[in-house]
Design an enzyme around this catalytic site. Structure first.
Site, short mmCIF file in Angstrom:
data_model
loop_
_atom_site.label_atom_id
_atom_site.label_comp_id
_atom_site.label_asym_id
_atom_site.label_seq_id
_atom_site.Cartn_x
_atom_site.Cartn_y
_atom_site.Cartn_z
N SER A 196 33.10 1.48 25.45
CA SER A 196 32.35 2.58 24.82
C SER A 196 30.84 2.46 24.84
O SER A 196 30.16 3.39 24.40
CB SER A 196 32.79 2.75 23.38
OG SER A 196 33.94 3.52 23.34
N SER A 240 33.03 6.01 23.62
CA SER A 240 32.88 6.80 22.43
C SER A 240 31.44 6.95 21.96
O SER A 240 31.14 7.85 21.17
CB SER A 240 33.68 6.15 21.28
OG SER A 240 33.17 4.87 20.98
N LYS A 285 24.52 4.76 16.13
CA LYS A 285 25.87 5.34 16.22
C LYS A 285 26.43 5.52 14.82
O LYS A 285 26.27 4.63 13.96
CB LYS A 285 26.75 4.40 17.05
CG LYS A 285 28.15 4.94 17.34
CD LYS A 285 28.97 3.96 18.20
CE LYS A 285 30.30 4.55 18.61
NZ LYS A 285 31.12 3.63 19.43
#
Ligand code: GLN
Length: 491
Positions: free
Chosen positions: A183, A159, A79
């Protein structure tokens, strides 16, 4: 032949160890597949082919000598919130344009030490603020799944949407995420992948861009519960560089993922039965209860009475911490700088242009609830409610070993369908935020499909430090659900 990309992490590492494949072949195939998917899925924000292939080569050298770590040779996506040395790390914000950290986050350091091969940085909501990946400066990620008979573009969740999509589309063998309010678990549920966050402090936050520090939990996305246990094992452990990192040994999560759940008491919290919840979510939840009963668990009805305050509490504490963390982006040290007439105007212009709307909304909310006159009424009050929510969990775990709930109130929704409506977007995290507020471990495991053929997840929550029960119950659900659906490849 690149069929091996569909293998689990456990299976690909076994093949690598047996020298049936080389780490270089696997890394090349992953890179090619990931790059080729970009136009359709937009799951990645940066690649570094030379770095990936150099890491794969080093892996091959270790494997040739019979050496290597737990995930030796497996390409792992990261990420964009985690610092990877020399690689663009922007938290998908314009304000961090061009930032290449000269250091490596603790979580990624551990992954590389265990033999993981860096595949690329994944797209995400700006500063991890969102539930649909639509706040990214680099455009939204597109879910590899599509509803039956439709080619409408769906959100992969957020997210950590890029990581979820990359694992679901078999572009990598695992990915890192962060879970501040859901998330990891929400995008995992939306993409038919396994998503885990451990106890707060198990995995170090050092080198991960800070969002809401008391709620941020790094964790993995994986294809199976066992793979998730392997990745969580590697990512966990005390980090002297991080003040909230737990100075404790990490239990054997991998063994836990195949341990029996016989006699475990599973709590079903009545407050998670929401008005207006789609019938198929309710049905799946009941199915989960039946599966665990059949596996020898005892089911108990339990109550978490302060659940209804969780989202409002989260949306005070989260923006408060975010507004303070994001004060450092001022155009002076790194990233974007937009010159003004004087210092104040330079700050204003840099932050005005550098931050997107959702980030600005959080900063406004956060500074408001922290301001003199409102601090007691909002922030302090929220901290008191947080304590009550924590006590709910302490109490409930006197009568059960794990909680079973749905992961999300729906399957993946269409991109754009909630973007103008922050409240309905925030409601996505209704089942996930409590575990962040309390800091307890939680996992989402794919358990079925909704009427339009999209994946749905079930969530397992356990007491702080008891990830082992979370992994064993998660694996029992995975066995019973036998979820083997894949998104049809259209990209
Ligand atoms: N959707 C939640 C938010 O926007 C959670 C995000 C997260 O876990 N990073 O804050």
């Amino acid at each position: 032949m690149t069929d091996f990309l569909t293998l689990s992490l456990a299976d690909i590492t076994a093949k690598l160890k047996a020298r049936e494949l080389s780490a270089t072949d696997v890394a090349t195939a992953s890179l090619d597949a990931a790059e080729a998917s970009q136009g359709a899925l937009n799951a990645f924000t940066a690649f570094d082919r030379d770095k990936t292939l150099a890491m794969a080569k080093a892996s091959d050298e270790r494997l040739a000598k019979g050496e290597g770590g737990l995930i030796e040779g497996a390409p792992i996506a990261v990420k964009d919130l985690f610092a990877v040395e020399g690689v663009s790390t922007t938290a998908c914000s314009h304000i961090l344009d061009g930032f290449k950290p000269p250091y490596e986050s603790t979580v990624t350091t551990k992954l590389w030490e265990a033999g993981g091969v860096f595949l690329g940085k994944t797209n995400m909501d700006e500063f991890a603020m969102g539930s649909s990946n639509e706040t990214s400066y680099y455009g939204n990620v597109i879910n590899p799944w599509r509803a039956k008979g439709s080619d409408a573009k769906l959100t992969p969740g957020g997210s950590s949407g890029g990581s979820a999509a990359a694992v679901a589309a078999d572009l990598c063998f695992g990915a890192t995420g962060t879970d501040t309010g859901g998330s990891i678990r929400q995008p995992a549920a939306f993409t038919g992948t396994v998503g885990v966050k451990a106890t707060y402090g198990r995995a170090s936050r050092w080198g991960a861009v800070a969002f809401a520090s008391s709620l941020d939990h790094p964790g993995p996305f994986a294809k199976t519960v066992k793979d998730a246990a392997i990745l969580m094992q590697v990512m966990s452990g005390h980090d002297p560089k991080e003040s909230t990192s737990l100075p404790l040994d990490v239990p054997d999560f991998i063994a836990a993922a195949s341990a029996s759940v016989k006699g475990k008491r599973i709590g079903v919290p009545k407050e998670y039965r929401m008005d207006g919840m789609p019938a198929e979510i309710e049905t799946l939840w009941q199915q989960g209860v039946d599966w665990l009963k059949a596996a020898g668990c005892d089911i108990v009805d339990v109550s978490l009475p302060h659940t209804k305050y969780a989202l409002p509490t989260y949306y005070i504490i989260n923006p408060a911490e975010a507004s303070s963390n994001l004060a450092r982006y001022d155009g002076m040290r790194y990233g974007l700088r937009v010159e003004g007439q004087d210092l104040t105007e330079t700050y204003e212009k840099t932050r005005g242009e550098g931050f997107g709307h959702e980030v600005q909304r959080r900063i406004l909310m956060g500074t408001y609830v922290l301001s003199a006159g409102y601090y007691d009424a909002y922030y302090l009050k929220a901290l008191k409610v947080r304590r009550r929510i924590l006590e709910d969990f302490d109490k409930v775990f006197e009568s059960c070993d794990a909680l079973l709930t749905p992961s999300t109130p729906s399957g993946a929704f269409e991109l754009g369908s909630k973007s103008g409506d922050p409240i309905s977007m925030y409601l996505n995290d209704i089942f996930t935020v409590t575990a962040n507020i309390a800091g307890v471990p939680a996992l989402s495991v794919p358990a079925g499909l909704d009427a339009s053929g999209l994946p749905l997840g079930l969530q397992v929550i356990t007491p702080a430090l008891d990830e082992e029960t979370m992994f064993s119950v998660g694996a029992a659900l995975e066995d019973a659900a036998a979820f083997n659906h894949k998104p049809g490849k259209w990209w």
